[in-house]
Design a protein around this motif. Structure first.
Motif, PDB file in Angstrom:
ATOM      1  N   VAL A  28       0.966  -1.222   0.036  1.00 32.11           N
ATOM      2  CA  VAL A  28      -0.068   0.062  -0.195  1.00 32.11           C
ATOM      3  C   VAL A  28       0.809   1.236   0.056  1.00 32.11           C
ATOM      4  O   VAL A  28       0.566   2.294  -0.748  1.00 32.11           O
ATOM      5  N   SER A  29       2.074   1.157   0.722  1.00 36.00           N
ATOM      6  CA  SER A  29       2.692   2.357   0.958  1.00 36.00           C
ATOM      7  C   SER A  29       3.652   2.557  -0.498  1.00 36.00           C
ATOM      8  O   SER A  29       4.152   3.642  -0.543  1.00 36.00           O
ATOM      9  N   ALA A  30       3.589   1.650  -1.155  1.00 32.95           N
ATOM     10  CA  ALA A  30       4.166   1.883  -2.657  1.00 32.95           C
ATOM     11  C   ALA A  30       3.222   2.501  -3.639  1.00 32.95           C
ATOM     12  O   ALA A  30       3.728   3.374  -4.673  1.00 32.95           O
ATOM     13  N   VAL A  31       2.014   2.685  -3.222  1.00 33.30           N
ATOM     14  CA  VAL A  31       0.940   3.505  -3.882  1.00 33.30           C
ATOM     15  C   VAL A  31       1.257   5.046  -3.532  1.00 33.30           C
ATOM     16  O   VAL A  31       1.107   5.270  -2.288  1.00 33.30           O
ATOM     17  N   SER A  32       1.277   6.021  -4.519  1.00 33.26           N
ATOM     18  CA  SER A  32       1.228   7.294  -3.899  1.00 33.26           C
ATOM     19  C   SER A  32       0.512   8.117  -4.753  1.00 33.26           C
ATOM     20  O   SER A  32       0.719   7.883  -5.970  1.00 33.26           O
ATOM     21  N   MET A  94      -3.019   2.525   4.287  1.00 33.36           N
ATOM     22  CA  MET A  94      -4.008   3.350   3.615  1.00 33.36           C
ATOM     23  C   MET A  94      -3.445   4.462   2.873  1.00 33.36           C
ATOM     24  O   MET A  94      -2.634   5.110   3.257  1.00 33.36           O
ATOM     25  N   GLN A  95      -4.035   4.775   1.572  1.00 30.84           N
ATOM     26  CA  GLN A  95      -3.725   5.906   0.837  1.00 30.84           C
ATOM     27  C   GLN A  95      -4.897   6.396   0.231  1.00 30.84           C
ATOM     28  O   GLN A  95      -5.576   5.709  -0.373  1.00 30.84           O
ATOM     29  N   VAL A  96      -5.052   7.658   0.577  1.00 30.75           N
ATOM     30  CA  VAL A  96      -6.478   8.129   0.085  1.00 30.75           C
ATOM     31  C   VAL A  96      -6.156   9.442  -1.015  1.00 30.75           C
ATOM     32  O   VAL A  96      -5.179  10.375  -0.436  1.00 30.75           O
ATOM     33  N   PHE A 117      -9.499   5.589  -2.895  1.00 34.12           N
ATOM     34  CA  PHE A 117      -9.266   5.102  -1.389  1.00 34.12           C
ATOM     35  C   PHE A 117      -8.398   3.651  -1.533  1.00 34.12           C
ATOM     36  O   PHE A 117      -9.183   2.610  -2.081  1.00 34.12           O
ATOM     37  N   THR A 118      -7.563   3.651  -1.118  1.00 28.91           N
ATOM     38  CA  THR A 118      -6.703   2.520  -1.370  1.00 28.91           C
ATOM     39  C   THR A 118      -6.215   1.722   0.123  1.00 28.91           C
ATOM     40  O   THR A 118      -5.446   2.406   0.995  1.00 28.91           O
ATOM     41  N   ALA A 119      -6.554   0.403   0.403  1.00 23.30           N
ATOM     42  CA  ALA A 119      -6.224  -0.275   1.584  1.00 23.30           C
ATOM     43  C   ALA A 119      -5.676  -1.553   1.221  1.00 23.30           C
ATOM     44  O   ALA A 119      -6.283  -1.895  -0.165  1.00 23.30           O
ATOM     45  N   ASN A 123      -9.191  -1.125  -3.728  1.00 20.91           N
ATOM     46  CA  ASN A 123      -8.942   0.017  -4.381  1.00 20.91           C
ATOM     47  C   ASN A 123     -10.381   0.504  -4.742  1.00 20.91           C
ATOM     48  O   ASN A 123     -10.897  -0.080  -5.420  1.00 20.91           O
ATOM     49  N   ILE A 124     -10.937   1.654  -4.125  1.00 20.23           N
ATOM     50  CA  ILE A 124     -12.588   2.190  -4.525  1.00 20.23           C
ATOM     51  C   ILE A 124     -12.084   3.475  -5.213  1.00 20.23           C
ATOM     52  O   ILE A 124     -11.307   4.254  -4.506  1.00 20.23           O
ATOM     53  N   VAL A 125     -12.325   3.651  -6.139  1.00 18.42           N
ATOM     54  CA  VAL A 125     -12.308   4.887  -7.037  1.00 18.42           C
ATOM     55  C   VAL A 125     -13.480   5.375  -7.776  1.00 18.42           C
ATOM     56  O   VAL A 125     -14.362   4.685  -8.282  1.00 18.42           O
TER      57      VAL A 125
END
Ligand code: BLA
Length: 317
Positions: A28-32, A94-96, A117-119, A123-125
């Motif tokens: 998750v932390s690789a998604v920014s 989580m990345q939002v 919203f990424t957890a 992913n909810i887009v």
């Protein structure tokens, strides 16, 4: 795709890349989402003189009550833009991204909206040029802005397919080219999302470039009320509220929603939530806390390939 906890408080999704022997971990932390914001701000600067918003002073970097989660906010304005604002939230799990651009009421161009919203594994887009006026009943507004954008929408319905049932009331805030999708994290999907974001944003900037300032006072009032109604809906019923309250507490969450994310609620109109959405009125006169009165629907994309609204009855793609 499967997901698991990596033992360090972070969650991973494992996916298999074609032509590679080993599975690739996508933490998750690789998604920014920072590059999305940078792209939008830089691209806007190519079209307009962008000035920092006075909101920047208070809404910048906040640390949540857990001491670990960062909320980053930025905001700007421009001659045709009342407010361009972004909020991103990041921690290990989580990345939002909540990115929106609101035009000045003299322009009836759509509201640019990107909510990701990424957890752990999901992913909810929502990515859309949210219509300022109802596109289900107002054909002229739909044709004015979305007719020429249908090919763009169709291109992404294949890569980022319809995410299934959603709060029924939300559909009237969406356009025929909305990308509403859910997916398990993979590099391919995140790449598709980034390219969709860039293309949708460029399309929105083009609409903004072409927009002619409205001088008819009653039309400006009408745009004002439409934007106010949109802000009122989102400030009250946006699905991110629960997460925000957990992170920063009820008082700060209300402040953030009313003054930053959905800024304009106090200035653009005086109607209240129940004036716009009376079906949410409880017997004691308070606002029903349920997000939806009707319930969830629209299992399939409710627009056909020409952008005609077909509702919930037909499977279209
Ligand atoms: C879920 N977010 C959703 C869903 C939608 C949206 C449609 C599916 C659930 C539903 O049908 O309500 C987004 N809905 C929108 C948008 C509009 C709308 C953009 O009506 C605009 C008109 N999402 C965020 C932020 C967070 C967030 C900032 O934008 C967190 C801080 C979280 N969204 C979030 C979560 C879910 C979700 C946790 C799944 C949980 C749930 O459905 O309640």
């Amino acid at each position: 795709v499967s997901s698991f906890n990596n033992g360090r408080g972070g969650s991973c999704s494992v996916y298999w890349r074609r032509r590679r022997k080993a599975p690739v971990l996508l933490q998750v932390s690789a998604v920014s989402y920072q590059k999305f914001i940078d792209f939008a701000v830089n691209e806007t600067k190519r079209h307009a003189v962008l000035a920092p918003s006075p909101l920047q002073e208070k809404y910048n970097t906040w640390v949540a009550m857990d001491g670990k989660t960062e909320l980053q906010m930025s905001s700007f304005q421009a001659p045709k833009i009342r407010l361009l604002r972004s909020m991103s939230i990041q921690n290990e799990v989580m990345q939002v991204l909540d990115f929106a651009v609101f035009p000045k009421p003299e322009f009836d161009v759509p509201i640019f909206c990107a909510n990701f919203f990424t957890a752990a594994s999901t992913n909810i887009v929502v990515l859309d040029l949210n219509p300022l006026h109802d596109v289900i009943h107002h054909r002229d507004y739909k044709d004015k802005y979305y007719k020429s954008l249908m090919p763009l929408g169709l291109k992404y319905t294949k890569l980022l397919p319809w995410g299934g049932r959603l709060t029924s009331e939300s559909i009237k805030f969406f356009s025929p080219i909305v990308i509403w999708t859910k997916f398990a994290s993979s590099q391919d999907k995140h790449d598709a999302l980034y390219s969709a974001f860039m293309e949708y944003y460029k399309a929105w900037l083009k609409l903004m470039d072409q927009a002619v300032e409205e001088t008819d006072v009653s039309q400006i009032m009408c745009n004002c009320e439409a934007q106010h109604r949109y802000l009122t809906w989102r400030a009250e019923k946006d699905p991110g509220h629960g997460v925000l309250k957990k992170l920063i507490g009820e008082t700060l969450a209300a402040d953030l929603l009313g003054n930053f994310l959905f800024n304009g609620i106090k200035e653009l109109g005086s109607k209240k939530f129940l004036d716009y959405f009376p079906e949410y009125c409880c017997q004691d006169g308070t606002v029903n806390e349920k997000r939806s009165i009707i319930g969830k629907s629209f299992e399939h994309r409710p627009w056909d390939s020409r952008g005609e609204f077909v509702g919930d009855n037909l499977k279209v793609n």
